[in-house]
Design an enzyme around this catalytic site. Structure first.
Site, PDB file in Angstrom:
ATOM      1  N   CYS A   1      29.353  36.612  57.647  1.00 47.20           N
ATOM      2  CA  CYS A   1      30.686  36.394  57.475  1.00 47.20           C
ATOM      3  C   CYS A   1      31.228  35.137  57.194  1.00 47.20           C
ATOM      4  O   CYS A   1      32.415  35.149  56.055  1.00 47.20           O
ATOM      5  CB  CYS A   1      30.995  36.401  58.821  1.00 47.20           C
ATOM      6  SG  CYS A   1      31.189  38.182  60.242  1.00 47.20           S
TER       7      CYS A   1
ATOM      8  N   GLU B   1      39.789  31.693  60.350  1.00 43.69           N
ATOM      9  CA  GLU B   1      39.022  30.247  60.660  1.00 43.69           C
ATOM     10  C   GLU B   1      39.637  29.439  59.709  1.00 43.69           C
ATOM     11  O   GLU B   1      40.351  29.779  58.380  1.00 43.69           O
ATOM     12  CB  GLU B   1      37.957  31.407  60.001  1.00 43.69           C
ATOM     13  CG  GLU B   1      37.293  32.301  60.721  1.00 43.69           C
ATOM     14  CD  GLU B   1      36.399  31.642  62.071  1.00 43.69           C
ATOM     15  OE1 GLU B   1      35.913  30.595  62.129  1.00 43.69           O
ATOM     16  OE2 GLU B   1      35.842  32.839  62.513  1.00 43.69           O
TER      17      GLU B   1
ATOM     18  N   ARG C   1      20.181  33.820  62.827  1.00 47.08           N
ATOM     19  CA  ARG C   1      19.420  34.415  63.213  1.00 47.08           C
ATOM     20  C   ARG C   1      18.704  35.497  63.908  1.00 47.08           C
ATOM     21  O   ARG C   1      17.741  36.041  64.132  1.00 47.08           O
ATOM     22  CB  ARG C   1      20.967  34.010  64.853  1.00 47.08           C
ATOM     23  CG  ARG C   1      20.062  33.505  66.272  1.00 47.08           C
ATOM     24  CD  ARG C   1      21.290  33.100  67.366  1.00 47.08           C
ATOM     25  NE  ARG C   1      21.792  34.632  67.684  1.00 47.08           N
ATOM     26  CZ  ARG C   1      21.929  35.485  68.001  1.00 47.08           C
ATOM     27  NH1 ARG C   1      20.013  35.404  68.376  1.00 47.08           N
ATOM     28  NH2 ARG C   1      22.262  36.729  68.510  1.00 47.08           N
TER      29      ARG C   1
ATOM     30  N   HIS D   1      38.158  36.339  62.242  1.00 46.42           N
ATOM     31  CA  HIS D   1      37.258  37.068  63.058  1.00 46.42           C
ATOM     32  C   HIS D   1      37.822  37.957  63.599  1.00 46.42           C
ATOM     33  O   HIS D   1      39.233  36.996  64.399  1.00 46.42           O
ATOM     34  CB  HIS D   1      36.000  36.538  63.590  1.00 46.42           C
ATOM     35  CG  HIS D   1      35.049  36.449  62.981  1.00 46.42           C
ATOM     36  ND1 HIS D   1      34.700  34.911  62.191  1.00 46.42           N
ATOM     37  CD2 HIS D   1      33.914  36.561  62.985  1.00 46.42           C
ATOM     38  CE1 HIS D   1      33.382  35.104  62.306  1.00 46.42           C
ATOM     39  NE2 HIS D   1      33.123  35.889  62.364  1.00 46.42           N
TER      40      HIS D   1
END
Lengths: 218, 218, 218, 218
Positions: D148, D85, D95, D170
């Site tokens: 995360c 990342e 969500r 990830h």
């Protein structure tokens, strides 16, 4: 005398309130577009999303309209283009129940029927005609194993004997459906209508299909 | 007397330096795993990625080994699991040339052959056996229209008469291939070997397939 | 006195003959839609797909129009919806050269600038307004690292000081582009225009954004 | 004296029974691999998949181990590679609820914190080192807006002051998870371990990152 085209669409399934295939079939049949462009009469009939009963309804429609050409249409959530199907296979394998609650697994549609029927429509010419309108179209190597393939197989079985040309087209979701299914591609009804008109005109114009690539490696 | 299993893999194509299908077939044939688990002898043969010639090579292998079971294997860039194919269709339609430069479009593999052959392997039992090992597996409704489908169709045509059970499995890229193809899923060879062993054991154990869902809506 | 909205679109890049972002910006600016719905004047300017020069053009447009609100728009091949961007990051990293042949790698857009700027448009309210029209819309967590993000970051840097609200929206390919890029989703210009009008009306109506989920796990 | 590396992994979330990030962190910490290759000591700590509490746990781990380098690891269902990342953003937007039932929407992680933090690990060098092992790896422009990203942002905020280099990776699902999530790519733990070792060695070897393309158009 006019060429008679039968279009079929499905009732909604899988929790959706509408089915774009029926919206499309209706829009094409109720408009007077056909008169302007060629001498065809277009009829539309809705089929239930039910193994077996869908083909009984198809039998009635074929008997009533005596079409010269048949295009069955079905919804394919996840596809982004007008998708002309190449082949129907002789198997029902339902991942989700049909609208009557049936979930057949690996059952033949027609006992002792052939393993598959190819489309008898000039799908390469149809896809090219749609693309020429600036509308995405392509060839598909599988119509699945659900009610769409069931109707496609049954249709081809009925038409191959009578000499009626027939086939199946999968279409994307409508934009209003994709609003509730994030990430799924969609196509507005007006574009589907324009593209399908072009496809049908090409089908009438081409007795034999053109040579154009539409395959897949896997 | 031992059951004789023939595995076929392909030479590389599409610009790739290796083909995981041949790596897998070789790994299964050269290991002595079969002895430990069941009384089978596993042979592997490499097929060229060439329409026509691939089936001539297959004929030689069938004549030489006289297998009781055949599993043809091919690479499917973009798939993430061991993918048991349900049906082979009677058409060649090459989006990219084969390794001999041929690009047939909409030509039958066998003139006057049936439109399709279904697998005669218990693919639902095989997929379940792979999954039971913790390895992704599934059923596929299309093997494409390229050399993989060509070999699958030819294989079924040859075996259906002789009573030899046969079928086709697509496999993912190897990780070292996916390094050069960003975003494509992959599976290491060791996992493919373990999964295919489980699939073959299940194929030997199941004369008839199990009832398990493996269909698709479209 | 009318609210002044500046829209920017890009010239074509990546081998495409058109760029839907410029088609959309033009269509919104040249129509008289704004008068009918609210008291806004909409101006459109085309930016080159070039690091650096795109921001010089933006500076000229900001100086000339003195907008109250700015929406920069860019093409995102592969996305299926009107995609409201959340954040611009301070880095250029070009996988493909820009239209002037530049390929910066990991260079800051603004030396000693902040790592990122958030949009100052009410993107949740805008997405909801688009969806209420039956048009797919959503929130995106990345505008990439190419010229789109470059303009977005530069825009936010310029506007944050002046109090002008600004942001970025990625849009799908047009259908005529997707014809040449099989499998890519698309959206017709008319639908984009309708959706963006709804988004702009929502932006004018909401000084603060609504609370609505638009996140991603990864 | 040995370099001290802290690895963090998460507890399972989203209905999954395991989380590959914790399996990976544990595997790397409990093995004696580090001694063989370089003078580093690797510690692993599990973080709850909970906004807020995850950072409290991180604080304890940082205080206890006083690492020289930190790599936080998280699961990304749908990704096919080790995914380094680039940037963490200052927002929580859930969500799905976290494991404590919290669903923050558009709330800053740190009030008055900067909009984003870039990784301080040499992610291009790390990705290249993984790829050199024949293992898929790449750069990601978004870590999402869930726990995360929350941990990544909190980690960078804590480490930027102290000069500790830190970042986030990830990783794909494990094959046994993908069995239950058809179509999702996966990577076996052994491959993740091998790839992450290569990434960590590269991180130790490169004080400054290499120039290598890793961007995205959108």
């Amino acid at each position: 005398m006019k060429t008679k085209i039968l279009l079929t669409g499905f009732e909604p399934f899988g929790g959706e309130p509408i089915n774009p295939s029926w919206e499309l079939a209706q829009a094409l049949a109720t408009s007077h577009w056909s008169e302007e462009y060629f001498t065809a009469a277009v009829h539309a009939v809705q089929l239930p999303c039910v193994f077996g009963r869908s083909l009984q309804m198809l039998d009635l429609a074929l008997a009533q309209f005596k079409p010269d050409m048949v295009l069955a249409i079905g919804q394919a959530a996840g596809r982004s283009e007008l998708s002309l199907e190449r082949v129907a296979i002789n198997v029902d394998d339902a991942r989700i129940p049909d609208n009557a609650g049936q979930s057949p697994v690996d059952e033949p549609i027609l006992t002792a029927g052939p393993a598959a029927y190819f489309t008898t429509l000039p799908i390469k010419a149809m896809a090219a005609a749609v693309q020429a309108e600036g509308i995405p179209a392509g060839i598909s190597q599988t119509a699945g194993t659900y009610v769409c393939n069931h109707v496609f197989y049954g249709l081809q079985h009925r038409c191959v004997a009578s000499g009626v040309r027939s086939g199946f087209m999968h279409i994307p979701l409508l934009p209003e459906q994709a609003v509730r299914l994030p990430g799924k591609p969609s196509m507005p009804l007006a574009l589907m209508v324009q593209g399908t008109r072009a496809a049908l005109r090409a089908a009438l114009a081409h007795t034999h299909d053109i040579k154009a690539v539409g395959g897949a490696e896997d």
